[in-house]
Design a protein around this motif. Structure first.
Motif, PDB file in Angstrom:
ATOM      1  N   ILE A  69       0.841  -1.200   0.000  1.00  0.00           N
ATOM      2  CA  ILE A  69       0.000   0.000   0.000  1.00  0.00           C
ATOM      3  C   ILE A  69       0.874   1.248   0.000  1.00  0.00           C
ATOM      4  O   ILE A  69       0.607   2.206  -0.739  1.00  0.00           O
ATOM      5  N   GLY A  70       1.936   1.240   0.798  1.00  0.00           N
ATOM      6  CA  GLY A  70       2.855   2.380   0.811  1.00  0.00           C
ATOM      7  C   GLY A  70       3.524   2.597  -0.532  1.00  0.00           C
ATOM      8  O   GLY A  70       3.645   3.732  -1.007  1.00  0.00           O
ATOM      9  N   GLY A  71       3.951   1.525  -1.166  1.00  0.00           N
ATOM     10  CA  GLY A  71       4.553   1.637  -2.494  1.00  0.00           C
ATOM     11  C   GLY A  71       3.564   2.147  -3.524  1.00  0.00           C
ATOM     12  O   GLY A  71       3.907   2.945  -4.400  1.00  0.00           O
ATOM     13  N   SER A  72       2.313   1.721  -3.415  1.00  0.00           N
ATOM     14  CA  SER A  72       1.273   2.210  -4.328  1.00  0.00           C
ATOM     15  C   SER A  72       1.027   3.694  -4.129  1.00  0.00           C
ATOM     16  O   SER A  72       0.832   4.441  -5.094  1.00  0.00           O
ATOM     17  N   LEU A  73       1.035   4.134  -2.871  1.00  0.00           N
ATOM     18  CA  LEU A  73       0.879   5.571  -2.595  1.00  0.00           C
ATOM     19  C   LEU A  73       2.038   6.368  -3.184  1.00  0.00           C
ATOM     20  O   LEU A  73       1.829   7.437  -3.762  1.00  0.00           O
ATOM     21  N   VAL A  74       3.253   5.843  -3.043  1.00  0.00           N
ATOM     22  CA  VAL A  74       4.426   6.512  -3.615  1.00  0.00           C
ATOM     23  C   VAL A  74       4.276   6.642  -5.130  1.00  0.00           C
ATOM     24  O   VAL A  74       4.539   7.705  -5.710  1.00  0.00           O
ATOM     25  N   LEU A  76       1.441   6.607  -6.914  1.00  0.00           N
ATOM     26  CA  LEU A  76       0.355   7.537  -7.232  1.00  0.00           C
ATOM     27  C   LEU A  76       0.797   8.986  -7.063  1.00  0.00           C
ATOM     28  O   LEU A  76       0.492   9.839  -7.908  1.00  0.00           O
ATOM     29  N   ILE A  77       1.514   9.274  -5.997  1.00  0.00           N
ATOM     30  CA  ILE A  77       2.008  10.637  -5.779  1.00  0.00           C
ATOM     31  C   ILE A  77       2.995  11.018  -6.876  1.00  0.00           C
ATOM     32  O   ILE A  77       2.939  12.114  -7.436  1.00  0.00           O
ATOM     33  N   GLY A  78       3.895  10.093  -7.214  1.00  0.00           N
ATOM     34  CA  GLY A  78       4.845  10.356  -8.303  1.00  0.00           C
ATOM     35  C   GLY A  78       4.149  10.582  -9.631  1.00  0.00           C
ATOM     36  O   GLY A  78       4.516  11.477 -10.396  1.00  0.00           O
ATOM     37  N   TYR A  79       3.122   9.791  -9.911  1.00  0.00           N
ATOM     38  CA  TYR A  79       2.361   9.956 -11.149  1.00  0.00           C
ATOM     39  C   TYR A  79       1.712  11.336 -11.203  1.00  0.00           C
ATOM     40  O   TYR A  79       1.765  12.026 -12.215  1.00  0.00           O
ATOM     41  N   ARG A  80       1.106  11.741 -10.092  1.00  0.00           N
ATOM     42  CA  ARG A  80       0.428  13.036 -10.061  1.00  0.00           C
ATOM     43  C   ARG A  80       1.406  14.192 -10.156  1.00  0.00           C
ATOM     44  O   ARG A  80       1.101  15.220 -10.741  1.00  0.00           O
TER      45      ARG A  80
END
Length: 88
Positions: A69-74, A76-80
């Motif tokens: 989940i933490g990696g997915s958040l990273v 998503l933030i990088g994508y945005r």
């Protein structure tokens, strides 16, 4: 874990990450799964590299889920940050 377990973990981690970080992102279910699976790898790498906590090879291991989940958040933030909110 087998490939099916990684896909299920990735889908769940991607969905949870999108719930925690709301916004309009492209991709639908396939994009969410890809972000989640890639996030699981990124989270596992971050966990083992920086926190000296290797990820267990078990599906129901709590730190595995937290790392995914933490990696997915990273991701998503990088994508945005890179592409912004392109679906306004």
């Amino acid at each position: 874990m087998g490939i099916i377990s990684w896909i299920i973990l990735g889908l769940a981690a991607g969905v949870i990450a999108k719930v925690l970080l709301p916004g309009r992102d492209p991709g639908g279910m396939i994009g969410t799964t890809l972000i989640g699976v890639a996030g699981a790898f990124v989270g596992g790498w971050i966990s083992s590299r920086f926190f000296d906590r290797p990820i267990e090879n078990q599906f129901f291991d709590g730190p595995t889920w937290v790392a995914a989940i933490g990696g997915s958040l990273v991701l998503l933030i990088g994508y945005r940050l890179l592409f912004g909110n392109s679906r306004d």
